[in-house]
Scaffold this motif. Sequence first.
Motif, short mmCIF file in Angstrom:
data_model
loop_
_atom_site.label_atom_id
_atom_site.label_comp_id
_atom_site.label_asym_id
_atom_site.label_seq_id
_atom_site.Cartn_x
_atom_site.Cartn_y
_atom_site.Cartn_z
N GLY A 177 0.83 -1.21 0.00
CA GLY A 177 0.00 0.00 0.00
C GLY A 177 0.86 1.25 0.00
N PHE A 178 0.24 2.34 0.36
CA PHE A 178 0.93 3.63 0.40
C PHE A 178 2.23 3.54 1.21
N SER A 179 2.16 2.89 2.40
CA SER A 179 3.33 2.85 3.29
C SER A 179 4.49 2.12 2.64
N ALA A 180 4.19 0.98 2.04
CA ALA A 180 5.24 0.16 1.42
C ALA A 180 5.89 0.92 0.27
N ILE A 181 5.08 1.55 -0.54
CA ILE A 181 5.60 2.26 -1.72
C ILE A 181 6.42 3.48 -1.29
N PHE B 110 5.95 -8.29 -0.38
CA PHE B 110 5.07 -9.46 -0.48
C PHE B 110 3.65 -9.01 -0.16
N GLU B 111 2.75 -9.25 -1.07
CA GLU B 111 1.39 -8.71 -0.97
C GLU B 111 0.38 -9.84 -1.19
N LYS B 112 -0.57 -9.98 -0.26
CA LYS B 112 -1.51 -11.09 -0.41
C LYS B 112 -2.60 -10.81 -1.44
N ILE C 29 -8.22 -2.40 -2.38
CA ILE C 29 -9.17 -3.28 -1.69
C ILE C 29 -10.57 -2.66 -1.63
N ASN C 30 -10.63 -1.35 -1.37
CA ASN C 30 -11.93 -0.69 -1.23
C ASN C 30 -12.35 -0.07 -2.56
N GLN C 31 -13.34 -0.67 -3.18
CA GLN C 31 -13.79 -0.17 -4.49
C GLN C 31 -15.31 0.00 -4.49
N CYS D 179 -16.52 5.55 -2.88
CA CYS D 179 -15.28 5.44 -2.10
C CYS D 179 -14.28 6.54 -2.50
N ALA D 180 -13.88 7.31 -1.51
CA ALA D 180 -12.93 8.42 -1.74
C ALA D 180 -12.24 8.70 -0.42
N CYS D 181 -11.17 9.49 -0.46
CA CYS D 181 -10.52 9.84 0.80
C CYS D 181 -11.29 10.99 1.46
N ASP D 182 -10.98 11.25 2.74
CA ASP D 182 -11.67 12.34 3.41
C ASP D 182 -10.69 13.40 3.93
N ILE D 183 -9.46 13.32 3.44
CA ILE D 183 -8.44 14.34 3.71
C ILE D 183 -8.03 14.88 2.35
N ALA E 6 0.70 -13.29 -2.38
CA ALA E 6 1.70 -13.90 -1.50
C ALA E 6 1.44 -13.46 -0.05
N ALA E 7 0.82 -14.36 0.70
CA ALA E 7 0.47 -14.01 2.08
C ALA E 7 1.61 -14.39 3.02
N VAL E 8 2.15 -13.41 3.70
CA VAL E 8 3.23 -13.70 4.66
C VAL E 8 2.57 -14.28 5.91
N GLY F 247 -1.25 -2.29 7.28
CA GLY F 247 -2.46 -1.46 7.29
C GLY F 247 -3.25 -1.56 8.57
N PHE F 248 -4.14 -0.60 8.70
CA PHE F 248 -5.00 -0.49 9.88
C PHE F 248 -6.32 -1.23 9.68
N PHE F 249 -6.70 -1.34 8.38
CA PHE F 249 -8.05 -1.82 8.06
C PHE F 249 -7.97 -3.03 7.16
N ASP F 250 -7.27 -4.04 7.63
CA ASP F 250 -7.02 -5.21 6.80
C ASP F 250 -8.15 -6.24 6.90
N GLN F 251 -8.74 -6.33 8.09
CA GLN F 251 -9.72 -7.41 8.32
C GLN F 251 -11.13 -6.86 8.53
C1 LIG Z 1 -12.21 3.37 2.88
C2 LIG Z 1 -11.02 4.00 3.53
C3 LIG Z 1 -10.79 5.36 3.38
C4 LIG Z 1 -9.69 5.96 4.00
N1 LIG Z 1 -9.52 7.30 3.84
C5 LIG Z 1 -8.45 7.90 4.43
C6 LIG Z 1 -8.25 9.30 4.30
O1 LIG Z 1 -9.00 10.01 3.66
N2 LIG Z 1 -7.20 9.86 4.93
C7 LIG Z 1 -6.33 9.11 5.67
O2 LIG Z 1 -5.39 9.67 6.22
N3 LIG Z 1 -6.48 7.78 5.78
C8 LIG Z 1 -7.53 7.16 5.19
N4 LIG Z 1 -7.70 5.80 5.33
C9 LIG Z 1 -6.69 5.01 6.03
C10 LIG Z 1 -5.78 4.31 5.00
O3 LIG Z 1 -5.86 2.96 5.25
C11 LIG Z 1 -4.37 4.85 5.08
O4 LIG Z 1 -4.41 6.23 4.81
C12 LIG Z 1 -3.35 4.23 4.10
O5 LIG Z 1 -3.89 4.01 2.82
C13 LIG Z 1 -2.79 2.98 4.67
O6 LIG Z 1 -1.76 2.52 3.83
P1 LIG Z 1 -0.87 1.27 4.28
O7 LIG Z 1 0.03 0.99 3.15
O8 LIG Z 1 -0.27 1.54 5.60
O9 LIG Z 1 -1.92 0.11 4.51
P2 LIG Z 1 -2.92 -0.55 3.49
O10 LIG Z 1 -3.28 0.38 2.42
O11 LIG Z 1 -4.02 -1.12 4.31
O12 LIG Z 1 -2.07 -1.72 2.84
C14 LIG Z 1 -1.68 -2.84 3.59
C15 LIG Z 1 -1.41 -3.97 2.63
O13 LIG Z 1 -0.81 -5.04 3.34
C16 LIG Z 1 -1.34 -6.25 2.82
N5 LIG Z 1 -1.18 -7.30 3.83
C17 LIG Z 1 -1.70 -7.34 5.08
N6 LIG Z 1 -1.31 -8.46 5.72
C18 LIG Z 1 -0.54 -9.15 4.84
C19 LIG Z 1 0.14 -10.40 4.91
N7 LIG Z 1 0.11 -11.15 6.01
N8 LIG Z 1 0.84 -10.82 3.83
C20 LIG Z 1 0.89 -10.07 2.70
N9 LIG Z 1 0.24 -8.88 2.57
C21 LIG Z 1 -0.45 -8.43 3.64
C22 LIG Z 1 -2.79 -5.93 2.53
O14 LIG Z 1 -3.33 -6.84 1.62
C23 LIG Z 1 -2.68 -4.51 1.99
O15 LIG Z 1 -2.55 -4.50 0.61
C24 LIG Z 1 -8.79 5.19 4.75
C25 LIG Z 1 -9.04 3.81 4.91
C26 LIG Z 1 -10.13 3.22 4.31
C27 LIG Z 1 -10.37 1.75 4.50
#
Ligand SMILES: Cc1cc2nc3c(=O)[nH]c(=O)nc-3n(C[C@H](O)[C@H](O)[C@H](O)COP(=O)(O)OP(=O)(O)OC[C@H]3O[C@@H](n4cnc5c(N)ncnc54)[C@H](O)[C@@H]3O)c2cc1C
Length: 584
Positions: free
Chosen positions: A25-29, A47-49, A59-61, A65-69, A115-117, A154-158
Amino acid sequence: MASHSSISLEDPVFSYSQFACIGSGFSAIALGATLQRWYGITDIRFFEKQSQLGGTWHINQYPGCACDIPSALYSLSFECNPNWTRVLPTYAELWEYINGVARKYDLVDKMTFGAAVERCVWIEDKGRWRMWIRQKQTGQVIVHECQFLYGAVGFFDQPRELEIPGAERFQGPMFHSARWRHDVDLTGKRVVVFGNGCTGSQIVPAIVDKTTSLTQVVRSKHWVYPPIDEKVPLWLMFTLANVPGTMQLQRFLMFIKMEVEFIGFWDGKFAKAFRKKRQRQVEAYMRAVAPEKYHDLLIPDFEVGCKRRIFDSGYLKSLHNEHLRLTDEPVEEILPHGLKMKSGEIIEADVIVMANGFKTNEFFLDCDIVGRGGETIHEHWKSFGGAEAYTCESLSGFPNFFLLGGPNVATGHTSFLIAVENAINYSLRIIEPLLKGKGSVAEVKRKAEEKYVQSLHHALQDTVFSTGCSSWYNRTVDGKKPWNASAYPWSQAHHWYSCLFPSWKDWRLSGQTEKNKIVKQSHTLTRLLTLTAFTLGMVFWSRRNPNTVLASLLAQPRTILPWLAGAAVKSGTEAFAVIRGTWS
Ligand SMILES: Cc1cc2nc3c(=O)[nH]c(=O)nc-3n(C[C@H](O)[C@H](O)[C@H](O)COP(=O)(O)OP(=O)(O)OC[C@H]3O[C@@H](n4cnc5c(N)ncnc54)[C@H](O)[C@@H]3O)c2cc1C
């Protein structure tokens, strides 16, 4: 937790990279790009599942669906984008942006999808992490090793389950907002939506006109702020694209504006007055726009900020739609063709959408991280009372491991991505000495972690998050004592500052990897060989040229002996230390 019966420490290692990251996701990139920008390092694997990169935005489509910031802030600081079409762009536009950044930094080829770790174990004598990764299509497990492991899961994985009996009997499509079924056409259907948080309030206005009836079942109330979304005017897009510095200025001003909002999250008279003022404005907006019959169902009695704010994307207006019904009546049972309400009323439904959120305050539910001495991440967190991390990203006993978007990194007022970038920059500052060869293992001290977590939770007591509402920030896990593993109690300016200047006394930097050991042994050997060859060469040369100044100098034991003795002692000590493995 995944079963690990089919994986063993004896499994052969398939591959190695210096860095490995769980998630794409955003963090990894942002991590992959920053490693390149700062150190020119490209030796990383992701590694991404899921089947695609993008995390949240792949994941969220769901419709709406849009951001709120605002995207000027909800984007990466080093990749400002002049082409955002809206203040709050849709998931599709956000995904295009993330994909563009990943491609620009050549990160896509370093990603393994599907690829699920499942398990990562710290291998002490190698100073490496070993990862077991299950390829979802074949079921095959591959083993990968790395020096530095990042968890960007991520925060919202499950998705949360719906705690209503009978779901398995429902005969129509029933799915979670994060598993949207694009094959299900809602046109002319009777639809039930569970939930009215950020997601539910985006879905309802986006689908209501298609449906013949839409029932929204709600359990809680939310403050719905006036909309902030609009099209970005062409003149602004042109200016941002063509006038140097304007994107950075826009981002900076946006950051300041959001930080000012943070005042409303504190305790104290001033903050309460700030919240009261906001509350009056938001309540007036809600009363003016939402149908009067729903005011009691919608308008909260808790303070603004306690739950995540919702910026209205047409939700309140959509409640006027005559085939929409909002109810907070408890659902007793899900029937094959609808819902049975507590009053006994049956609500017919063709499709059920669950916009009931995610399991929050818990991390790594499908992956085990095993640190030093065999302690698992869940055991570690149990010893603290819940998920936590030093500066929201490091755990004692888990060397060379960093969480991105980890516990307590979320804010109620600004972009998650600012916190993520701070975390990345912090971790790279910590490991910089290791990247330069001064040791190979970085680990935060337990005492420092305890102190940090104590002060963070103490500070949380003095924020709006602790004023009594129930929200995903402080949702209890398994009926345990409430534990807020989501919110950061201080401002993002504070987070940035504390990440800029690491407290080195809280860290232990030491150890050696096999590779470093070999490099250092060969350095020492080369130095000894050079010294010996040089000395022998000098002796040989002065014998052949006895009348030169240099030969007569070398013939003086007082000139040559101290130098030779010093060099020999230094090389000998290094060689001894390397061989014993105590070089740090
Ligand atoms: C609908 C929605 C709207 C949001 N809007 C905002 C917003 O407007 N502003 C804001 O600041 N934040 C928002 N968020 C929070 C958002 O999640 C973060 O901003 C950001 O996108 C998180 O990026 P991330 O890479 O940390 O995590 P994620 O984007 O959640 O990516 C984590 C990735 O890790 C993968 N993963 C998890 N476990 C495993 C495993 N065991 N093996 C392999 N892969 C795995 C997942 O499949 C996923 O692809 C929103 C969240 C949601 C759900």
